[in-house]
Design a protein around this motif. Structure first.
Motif, PDB file in Angstrom:
ATOM      1  N   ALA A  76     -23.496  10.672  30.207  1.00 39.96           N
ATOM      2  CA  ALA A  76     -23.647   9.108  30.095  1.00 39.96           C
ATOM      3  C   ALA A  76     -23.490   8.613  28.603  1.00 39.96           C
ATOM      4  N   SER A  77     -23.814   9.443  27.516  1.00 35.88           N
ATOM      5  CA  SER A  77     -23.826   9.086  26.402  1.00 35.88           C
ATOM      6  C   SER A  77     -22.322   9.046  25.733  1.00 35.88           C
ATOM      7  N   ASP A  78     -21.750   9.983  26.262  1.00 40.23           N
ATOM      8  CA  ASP A  78     -20.106  10.393  26.032  1.00 40.23           C
ATOM      9  C   ASP A  78     -19.228   9.163  26.541  1.00 40.23           C
ATOM     10  N   THR A  79     -18.588   8.717  25.788  1.00 36.50           N
ATOM     11  CA  THR A  79     -17.736   7.331  26.201  1.00 36.50           C
ATOM     12  C   THR A  79     -16.735   7.840  27.396  1.00 36.50           C
ATOM     13  N   ALA A  80     -15.807   8.868  26.878  1.00 35.62           N
ATOM     14  CA  ALA A  80     -14.869   9.422  27.572  1.00 35.62           C
ATOM     15  C   ALA A  80     -15.347   9.921  28.926  1.00 35.62           C
ATOM     16  N   SER A  81     -16.555  10.768  29.018  1.00 35.52           N
ATOM     17  CA  SER A  81     -16.988  11.281  30.318  1.00 35.52           C
ATOM     18  C   SER A  81     -17.522  10.156  31.095  1.00 35.52           C
ATOM     19  N   GLN A  83     -16.646   6.948  31.491  1.00 29.99           N
ATOM     20  CA  GLN A  83     -15.821   6.168  31.781  1.00 29.99           C
ATOM     21  C   GLN A  83     -15.022   7.040  33.033  1.00 29.99           C
ATOM     22  N   ARG A  84     -14.874   8.199  32.711  1.00 29.15           N
ATOM     23  CA  ARG A  84     -14.191   9.063  33.855  1.00 29.15           C
ATOM     24  C   ARG A  84     -14.955   9.123  35.058  1.00 29.15           C
ATOM     25  N   LEU A  85     -16.109   9.431  34.725  1.00 29.10           N
ATOM     26  CA  LEU A  85     -17.035   9.529  35.834  1.00 29.10           C
ATOM     27  C   LEU A  85     -18.053   8.705  35.995  1.00 29.10           C
ATOM     28  N   VAL A 134     -25.449  18.670  42.674  1.00 28.25           N
ATOM     29  CA  VAL A 134     -25.140  18.614  41.212  1.00 28.25           C
ATOM     30  C   VAL A 134     -24.049  19.294  40.611  1.00 28.25           C
ATOM     31  N   ALA A 135     -23.170  18.752  39.964  1.00 30.03           N
ATOM     32  CA  ALA A 135     -22.088  19.567  39.253  1.00 30.03           C
ATOM     33  C   ALA A 135     -21.683  19.376  38.064  1.00 30.03           C
ATOM     34  N   SER A 136     -21.322  20.194  37.030  1.00 27.40           N
ATOM     35  CA  SER A 136     -20.928  19.949  35.796  1.00 27.40           C
ATOM     36  C   SER A 136     -19.710  18.968  35.720  1.00 27.40           C
ATOM     37  N   ALA A 137     -20.063  18.053  34.723  1.00 30.73           N
ATOM     38  CA  ALA A 137     -19.008  17.052  34.600  1.00 30.73           C
ATOM     39  C   ALA A 137     -17.370  17.535  34.496  1.00 30.73           C
TER      40      ALA A 137
END
Length: 351
Positions: A76-81, A83-85, A134-137
């Protein structure tokens, strides 16, 4: 939530009530919309009482599609991740749960599909035969168009794409490096084999030959685009009459019988690609392989790039997986039907 689980020593999936999982910092919670059933599930359950694949209980289901419903803190705190997810993103779940660490001897060499630093989804880690997973991003691939109602990319189709399309895609494109104009032979024309026929055609194979002991499977192979579809005992006659030579054999079955046939029928200097695990072990003559300069290769699953490419090909209508839908509660029945060869293509479970 309801989950269908592997329990060491038991040969049928166990229906259990388990808590909805909470994603860790680098994980994502996905609401499962569909999850496929594979021969690997049959083997895992069949081996349970003698040599369990893993010695602990976990939720089955390594082919999954769903919607993102919650992000772990780091995601949630990573902008790219984020947005992608973002919440509501329609995703495919990649079963090969690679570490993607720079120092990994497999991931760093383009072999993330066989990095087993972390348990695979549904094959050690809790999988998709449940209402949530639950899965790794890093294992979640957004589906083109983000629309589960897209007729080409239904949850059932997306779920089987994660294995029954991706596995032969990786094998033919990246491992065998099938070349335009080459002749390919596919042993085994079930769900995975039918997709392999389409993929070989898409990659530019000059001819695709399919072989199976089941007449119904041969009919489906012709429908999938095979130029010829014959039982194994008719292959030699076909090749002689048509003056054909096989460059690449893809063995989706993996028994002594099919491996022997593949090595016998491939041309000198050709490639035999092993995907199926029908037998525990097979024997190969080093003399035959050496004197005919054959390449024998294995292939397993695929990586993030493979799944992205497969989803694009399906979205464009270049690959059309054959899928049947059943209720998740029918998983035990489906596994038994698959074990006895009563399922012609691929079955997906809907929670």
């Amino acid at each position: 939530m309801v989950a269908y689980r592997f329990v060491p020593g038991l040969k049928i999936p166990q229906r259990e009530m388990v808590p909805i999982p909470v994603p860790g910092p680098d994980e994502v919670l996905v609401k499962v919309l569909a999850s496929g059933v594979c021969h690997s599930d049959v083997h895992i359950l069949d081996w349970s009482d003698t040599r369990p694949f893993v010695p602990y209980t976990h939720t089955l289901g390594h082919e999954g599609a769903g919607m993102v419903v919650r992000l772990g803190d780091n995601v949630a705190s990573d902008t790219a991740s984020s947005q992608r997810l973002s919440i509501g993103t329609y995703v495919a779940v990649l079963l090969t749960n690679a570490c993607e660490e720079p120092g990994c001897s497999r991931c760093s060499r383009g072999l993330a599909n066989v990095c087993f630093a972390h348990p695979m989804i549904g094959l050690g880690a809790d999988g998709c035969w449940a209402e949530y997973v639950v899965a790794s991003a890093r294992t979640l691939v957004p589906v083109p168009g983000n629309n589960p109602k897209d007729s080409r990319l239904t949850p059932a189709v997306v779920a089987v794409t994660t294995d029954a399309v991706m596995t032969p895609w990786h094998a033919l494109k990246r491992v065998a490096a099938l070349q335009r104009g080459e002749t390919a032979l596919i042993f085994g024309c079930g769900g995975l084999g039918g997709n392999a026929i389409q993929i070989a055609k898409l990659l530019g194979a000059g001819l695709v030959i399919a072989s199976d002991i089941r007449q119904g499977a041969l009919a489906r192979a012709r429908k999938a685009g095979a130029d010829y579809a014959v039982p194994p005992e008719e292959l030699k006659t076909l090749l002689a009459e048509k003056e054909l030579a096989i460059d690449v054999v893809l063995d989706v079955v993996g028994t002594q019988t099919t491996v022997d046939a593949a090595i016998q029928i491939v041309r000198t200097g050709g490639t035999v690609l092993l995907l199926g695990i029908g037998d525990d072990a097979v024997t190969i003559s080093p003399l035959v392989v050496a004197t005919r300069q054959l390449t024998i290769r294995g292939s397993f699953g695929g990586d993030y790039q493979d799944l992205e490419e497969c989803l694009e090909a399906v979205a464009e209508g270049r690959i059309v997986p054959e899928v049947d839908e059943r209720s998740m509660d029918e998983c035990e029945c489906v596994v038994k039907e698959l074990a006895r060869g009563a399922i012609p293509a691929r079955v997906v479970l809907i929670p």
